[in-house]
Design a protein around this motif. Structure first.
Motif, PDB file in Angstrom:
ATOM      1  N   GLN A 264       4.451  23.183   5.350  1.00  0.00           N
ATOM      2  CA  GLN A 264       4.188  24.496   5.932  1.00  0.00           C
ATOM      3  C   GLN A 264       3.915  25.558   4.874  1.00  0.00           C
ATOM      4  O   GLN A 264       3.140  26.492   5.112  1.00  0.00           O
ATOM      5  CB  GLN A 264       5.375  24.935   6.808  1.00  0.00           C
ATOM      6  N   ILE A 265       4.533  25.419   3.700  1.00  0.00           N
ATOM      7  CA  ILE A 265       4.369  26.455   2.676  1.00  0.00           C
ATOM      8  C   ILE A 265       3.857  25.915   1.345  1.00  0.00           C
ATOM      9  O   ILE A 265       3.391  26.695   0.509  1.00  0.00           O
ATOM     10  CB  ILE A 265       5.691  27.223   2.446  1.00  0.00           C
TER      11      ILE A 265
ATOM     12  N   THR B 215       8.348  27.108   9.188  1.00  0.00           N
ATOM     13  CA  THR B 215       7.155  27.382   9.989  1.00  0.00           C
ATOM     14  C   THR B 215       7.026  28.871  10.278  1.00  0.00           C
ATOM     15  O   THR B 215       5.933  29.450  10.194  1.00  0.00           O
ATOM     16  CB  THR B 215       7.201  26.594  11.308  1.00  0.00           C
ATOM     17  N   LEU B 216       8.147  29.510  10.621  1.00  0.00           N
ATOM     18  CA  LEU B 216       8.123  30.963  10.862  1.00  0.00           C
ATOM     19  C   LEU B 216       7.809  31.733   9.583  1.00  0.00           C
ATOM     20  O   LEU B 216       7.142  32.764   9.613  1.00  0.00           O
ATOM     21  CB  LEU B 216       9.477  31.408  11.431  1.00  0.00           C
TER      22      LEU B 216
ATOM     23  N   ALA C 106       5.959  30.558   7.157  1.00  0.00           N
ATOM     24  CA  ALA C 106       4.608  30.239   6.692  1.00  0.00           C
ATOM     25  C   ALA C 106       3.565  31.200   7.231  1.00  0.00           C
ATOM     26  O   ALA C 106       2.567  31.485   6.554  1.00  0.00           O
ATOM     27  CB  ALA C 106       4.249  28.808   7.114  1.00  0.00           C
ATOM     28  N   THR C 107       3.755  31.734   8.427  1.00  0.00           N
ATOM     29  CA  THR C 107       2.745  32.615   9.029  1.00  0.00           C
ATOM     30  C   THR C 107       2.540  33.892   8.221  1.00  0.00           C
ATOM     31  O   THR C 107       1.402  34.216   7.851  1.00  0.00           O
ATOM     32  CB  THR C 107       3.129  32.948  10.481  1.00  0.00           C
ATOM     33  N   PRO C 108       3.580  34.664   7.890  1.00  0.00           N
ATOM     34  CA  PRO C 108       3.346  35.859   7.055  1.00  0.00           C
ATOM     35  C   PRO C 108       2.863  35.527   5.653  1.00  0.00           C
ATOM     36  O   PRO C 108       2.084  36.280   5.063  1.00  0.00           O
ATOM     37  CB  PRO C 108       4.719  36.551   7.021  1.00  0.00           C
TER      38      PRO C 108
ATOM     39  N   ALA D 247       0.902  33.006   4.836  1.00  0.00           N
ATOM     40  CA  ALA D 247      -0.525  32.701   4.955  1.00  0.00           C
ATOM     41  C   ALA D 247      -1.335  33.982   5.137  1.00  0.00           C
ATOM     42  O   ALA D 247      -2.435  34.119   4.591  1.00  0.00           O
ATOM     43  CB  ALA D 247      -0.757  31.755   6.133  1.00  0.00           C
ATOM     44  N   ARG D 248      -0.786  34.948   5.876  1.00  0.00           N
ATOM     45  CA  ARG D 248      -1.491  36.214   6.080  1.00  0.00           C
ATOM     46  C   ARG D 248      -1.604  36.986   4.765  1.00  0.00           C
ATOM     47  O   ARG D 248      -2.658  37.560   4.454  1.00  0.00           O
ATOM     48  CB  ARG D 248      -0.750  37.050   7.127  1.00  0.00           C
ATOM     49  N   LYS D 249      -0.522  36.982   3.973  1.00  0.00           N
ATOM     50  CA  LYS D 249      -0.572  37.681   2.687  1.00  0.00           C
ATOM     51  C   LYS D 249      -1.571  37.018   1.741  1.00  0.00           C
ATOM     52  O   LYS D 249      -2.308  37.711   1.025  1.00  0.00           O
ATOM     53  CB  LYS D 249       0.825  37.677   2.054  1.00  0.00           C
TER      54      LYS D 249
END
Length: 296
Positions: free
Chosen positions: A210-211, A260-261, A263-265, A267-269
């Motif tokens: 995920q990261i 997983t939670l 990884a979303t921010p 990926a956005r950064k």
């Protein structure tokens, strides 16, 4: 600490540590090959080895290892050569292994439902000194294989045809992956159980993916997650008096959800930084090149 003063917990924690290292170490290659459930199938076959060990009144770990290796080689051969009915053959191998284990356990004089449950779902209180010796030897084989041959194994997991063109012994390496997975199942069955060992091979790897952005980072993170959840799960099972296998797997799932939670921010950064860098590149005037200097 009280937990470290008890001999059976010392053995359990050592076994958990080795399982936390070995399961994700081979699991990353199975995930790359899209064989995430191979450990589950081998676990079914391993039950026959456990039952045979009780029937022969010998070490279930070593007998299960031998049976698992034979089963894993058969799975790999079916995968390589099996055509339309390959999945049927694998299903018969999996369910036949479990049925054979239950039957042999019932025929053995020392077998019982309690013994069967401890191998299916793990039991920290039943790890003996003999088990520890076997687990250490088998874990050493898994670690040496997955780390020492990581480049070759990564190559066949990514592209078998390319690996074959480069001269790698693809068939032999495929068999080695299967055998290593079989050995890992027997290493882990006393801690997480035969029915849950596949989860420990897959979930730490999936969580790390995920990261992580490279194979090496994913490998290191997966092993770290594996060690953390096995040690903390084993300790929790002692203090709360709950099954060790279920506790470890649920903790691994919790880590997967958390990463997983996260990884979303992240990926956005990363996307924002990449976009900003691209805008800066477009806004800057073209720098003089060597060809411009020559023309001048």
């Amino acid at each position: 600490m009280e937990i470290l003063e008890l001999a059976f917990m010392q053995r359990a924690l050592l076994a958990a540590l080795l399982v936390g290292i070995t399961a994700p170490a081979i699991g990353i290659y199975l995930v790359q090959r899209r064989q995430a459930l191979m450990g589950d199938g081998i676990g079914h076959v391993a039950l026959t080895g456990v039952g045979l060990g009780f029937l022969l009144n010998t070490s279930p770990v070593w007998v299960a290892t031998a049976v698992c290796v034979i089963g894993a080689v058969a799975m790999e051969l079916i995968r390589s050569y099996g055509k339309a009915r390959g999945d049927i053959a694998l299903a018969m191998l999996f369910y036949g292994g479990m049925a054979g284990g239950v039957m042999l356990m019932s025929l053995s004089p020392n077998g019982s439902n309690a013994n069967l449950t401890s191998y299916l779902f793990g039991s920290i209180t039943t790890v003996s000194q003999e088990d520890i010796v076997a687990i250490c030897l088998l874990a050493a084989f898994v670690i040496l294989t997955t780390v020492g041959l990581r480049k070759q194994l990564f190559a066949i997991c990514q592209d078998e045809e390319f690996a074959r063109v480069t001269g790698l012994p693809v068939r032999l390496l495929n068999l080695l992956v299967a055998v290593t997975a079989a050995v890992t199942v027997t290493v882990a069955m006393r801690v997480v159980g035969l029915l849950l060992v596949s989860a420990l091979m897959v979930i730490p790897v999936a969580a790390s993916q995920q990261i992580a952005r490279s194979f090496a980072t994913t490998f290191a993170m997966a092993v770290t997650v594996g060690v953390l959840v096995t040690l903390s799960g084993t300790a929790t099972s002692y203090y709360v008096d709950v099954p060790s296998g279920a506790t470890i797997v649920l903790m691994a799932i919790g880590v997967f959800i958390a990463l997983t939670l996260l990884a979303t921010p992240l990926a956005r950064k990363r996307a924002d930084r990449a976009a900003a860098a691209e805008r800066c590149t477009l806004a800057e005037p073209d720098a003089p090149t060597a060809a411009d200097d020559v023309r001048v």
